[in-house]
Design a protein around this motif. Sequence first.
Motif, PDB file in Angstrom:
ATOM      1  N   MET A  41       0.822  -1.217   0.000  1.00 21.24           N
ATOM      2  CA  MET A  41       0.000   0.000   0.000  1.00 21.24           C
ATOM      3  C   MET A  41       0.853   1.263   0.000  1.00 21.24           C
ATOM      4  O   MET A  41       0.461   2.290  -0.563  1.00 21.24           O
ATOM      5  N   GLY A  42       2.016   1.173   0.625  1.00 18.08           N
ATOM      6  CA  GLY A  42       2.899   2.334   0.681  1.00 18.08           C
ATOM      7  C   GLY A  42       3.328   2.822  -0.686  1.00 18.08           C
ATOM      8  O   GLY A  42       3.599   4.022  -0.877  1.00 18.08           O
ATOM      9  N   THR A  43       3.353   1.906  -1.657  1.00 15.02           N
ATOM     10  CA  THR A  43       3.751   2.296  -3.017  1.00 15.02           C
ATOM     11  C   THR A  43       2.700   3.185  -3.680  1.00 15.02           C
ATOM     12  O   THR A  43       2.977   3.831  -4.690  1.00 15.02           O
ATOM     13  N   TYR A  44       1.489   3.204  -3.114  1.00 16.76           N
ATOM     14  CA  TYR A  44       0.401   4.011  -3.679  1.00 16.76           C
ATOM     15  C   TYR A  44       0.367   5.438  -3.138  1.00 16.76           C
ATOM     16  O   TYR A  44      -0.363   6.273  -3.663  1.00 16.76           O
ATOM     17  N   TRP A  45       1.124   5.714  -2.084  1.00 12.86           N
ATOM     18  CA  TRP A  45       1.038   7.019  -1.409  1.00 12.86           C
ATOM     19  C   TRP A  45       1.252   8.164  -2.391  1.00 12.86           C
ATOM     20  O   TRP A  45       0.420   9.063  -2.542  1.00 12.86           O
ATOM     21  N   ASN A  46       2.409   8.147  -3.089  1.00  9.79           N
ATOM     22  CA  ASN A  46       2.723   9.216  -4.048  1.00  9.79           C
ATOM     23  C   ASN A  46       1.730   9.236  -5.207  1.00  9.79           C
ATOM     24  O   ASN A  46       1.386  10.310  -5.727  1.00  9.79           O
ATOM     25  N   ALA A  47       1.260   8.039  -5.588  1.00 10.49           N
ATOM     26  CA  ALA A  47       0.299   7.957  -6.687  1.00 10.49           C
ATOM     27  C   ALA A  47      -1.018   8.644  -6.310  1.00 10.49           C
ATOM     28  O   ALA A  47      -1.620   9.348  -7.129  1.00 10.49           O
ATOM     29  N   PHE A  48      -1.460   8.449  -5.063  1.00  7.97           N
ATOM     30  CA  PHE A  48      -2.674   9.127  -4.607  1.00  7.97           C
ATOM     31  C   PHE A  48      -2.464  10.643  -4.563  1.00  7.97           C
ATOM     32  O   PHE A  48      -3.351  11.409  -4.928  1.00  7.97           O
ATOM     33  N   THR A  49      -1.284  11.067  -4.124  1.00  6.16           N
ATOM     34  CA  THR A  49      -0.972  12.501  -4.073  1.00  6.16           C
ATOM     35  C   THR A  49      -1.049  13.110  -5.474  1.00  6.16           C
ATOM     36  O   THR A  49      -1.669  14.167  -5.670  1.00  6.16           O
ATOM     37  N   LYS A  66      -9.535  -1.514  -5.618  1.00  5.22           N
ATOM     38  CA  LYS A  66      -8.516  -2.524  -5.887  1.00  5.22           C
ATOM     39  C   LYS A  66      -7.776  -2.906  -4.606  1.00  5.22           C
ATOM     40  O   LYS A  66      -7.569  -4.094  -4.317  1.00  5.22           O
ATOM     41  N   LEU A  67      -7.412  -1.903  -3.822  1.00  3.40           N
ATOM     42  CA  LEU A  67      -6.694  -2.161  -2.579  1.00  3.40           C
ATOM     43  C   LEU A  67      -7.590  -2.840  -1.541  1.00  3.40           C
ATOM     44  O   LEU A  67      -7.109  -3.626  -0.717  1.00  3.40           O
ATOM     45  N   GLU A  68      -8.885  -2.546  -1.579  1.00  2.00           N
ATOM     46  CA  GLU A  68      -9.816  -3.238  -0.684  1.00  2.00           C
ATOM     47  C   GLU A  68      -9.878  -4.730  -1.032  1.00  2.00           C
ATOM     48  O   GLU A  68      -9.971  -5.579  -0.132  1.00  2.00           O
ATOM     49  N   LYS A  69      -9.825  -5.048  -2.323  1.00  2.68           N
ATOM     50  CA  LYS A  69      -9.806  -6.448  -2.740  1.00  2.68           C
ATOM     51  C   LYS A  69      -8.513  -7.132  -2.287  1.00  2.68           C
ATOM     52  O   LYS A  69      -8.536  -8.291  -1.860  1.00  2.68           O
ATOM     53  N   ILE A  70      -7.393  -6.398  -2.383  1.00  5.35           N
ATOM     54  CA  ILE A  70      -6.118  -6.945  -1.909  1.00  5.35           C
ATOM     55  C   ILE A  70      -6.181  -7.187  -0.401  1.00  5.35           C
ATOM     56  O   ILE A  70      -5.681  -8.203   0.099  1.00  5.35           O
ATOM     57  N   PHE A 116      -7.889  -2.648   6.469  1.00  5.28           N
ATOM     58  CA  PHE A 116      -8.671  -1.625   5.784  1.00  5.28           C
ATOM     59  C   PHE A 116      -8.398  -0.233   6.358  1.00  5.28           C
ATOM     60  O   PHE A 116      -8.314   0.742   5.611  1.00  5.28           O
ATOM     61  N   THR A 117      -8.236  -0.146   7.678  1.00  3.74           N
ATOM     62  CA  THR A 117      -7.919   1.148   8.300  1.00  3.74           C
ATOM     63  C   THR A 117      -6.615   1.706   7.750  1.00  3.74           C
ATOM     64  O   THR A 117      -6.524   2.897   7.426  1.00  3.74           O
ATOM     65  N   ASP A 118      -5.603   0.855   7.618  1.00  2.00           N
ATOM     66  CA  ASP A 118      -4.304   1.304   7.098  1.00  2.00           C
ATOM     67  C   ASP A 118      -4.406   1.757   5.651  1.00  2.00           C
ATOM     68  O   ASP A 118      -3.716   2.695   5.230  1.00  2.00           O
ATOM     69  N   LEU A 119      -5.280   1.089   4.891  1.00  2.00           N
ATOM     70  CA  LEU A 119      -5.512   1.494   3.502  1.00  2.00           C
ATOM     71  C   LEU A 119      -6.048   2.915   3.441  1.00  2.00           C
ATOM     72  O   LEU A 119      -5.554   3.754   2.670  1.00  2.00           O
ATOM     73  N   TYR A 120      -7.033   3.214   4.275  1.00  2.00           N
ATOM     74  CA  TYR A 120      -7.636   4.544   4.258  1.00  2.00           C
ATOM     75  C   TYR A 120      -6.667   5.607   4.760  1.00  2.00           C
ATOM     76  O   TYR A 120      -6.735   6.765   4.340  1.00  2.00           O
ATOM     77  N   VAL A 121      -5.751   5.215   5.650  1.00  2.00           N
ATOM     78  CA  VAL A 121      -4.713   6.145   6.108  1.00  2.00           C
ATOM     79  C   VAL A 121      -3.821   6.559   4.941  1.00  2.00           C
ATOM     80  O   VAL A 121      -3.478   7.734   4.788  1.00  2.00           O
TER      81      VAL A 121
END
Length: 199
Positions: A41-49, A66-70, A116-121
Amino acid sequence: MFLISTTEIIITREFGGHDVTTYNLLFKYYSVTNIVINIIMGTYWNAFTNAFTLNDFNWIRASIKKLEKISLIFFGVIVMQVLLIKPVFHLWVGDAVIVPMALSLCMAASYSISLFTDLYVIVLNGTGKVKMQSIVTIITALLHIPVVLIMIRYFGWGVNSIVYATILWVIIQGFMWKREIEIILRSGELKAANAASTA
């Protein structure tokens, strides 16, 4: 980190060193799954930004799904950890530690919700709007010790009390984070639509 650092102190004070060992072994056992998914999930941080900067809300919503499915896949891994805990602990520490099944299930539940909480963070951090997140985190941290002590001393729920309290916090945080994300997305989509209509 505050919750983790206070756990050993509470267990040692209320129960003893043996329970600290049992709790820490279970914590390490289940945290492996959490560490792996946080790396993903950490690899998505910059992508979300970048996506928020570009107002690419469709990509953000699709990526969250997608991340919820993961996360659901890793929930399956945690279920397997529960089923395999006895043979794994036998190979790991022998017969030195008897794993309480109730504590194991509580911790598995805590880590399952945290997926899921960490995903939303990660999504919230990507937006840069973390004021609400900081406030809720501070409040739950301040409430943690008194709530745990009430569960231990007045309800007699033992070491499980620490995990019960943690589950309560991650449920509250997960709900608040997801709600905040939806508010931010709707606000962004509305602004983008208004900008497009006036262009």
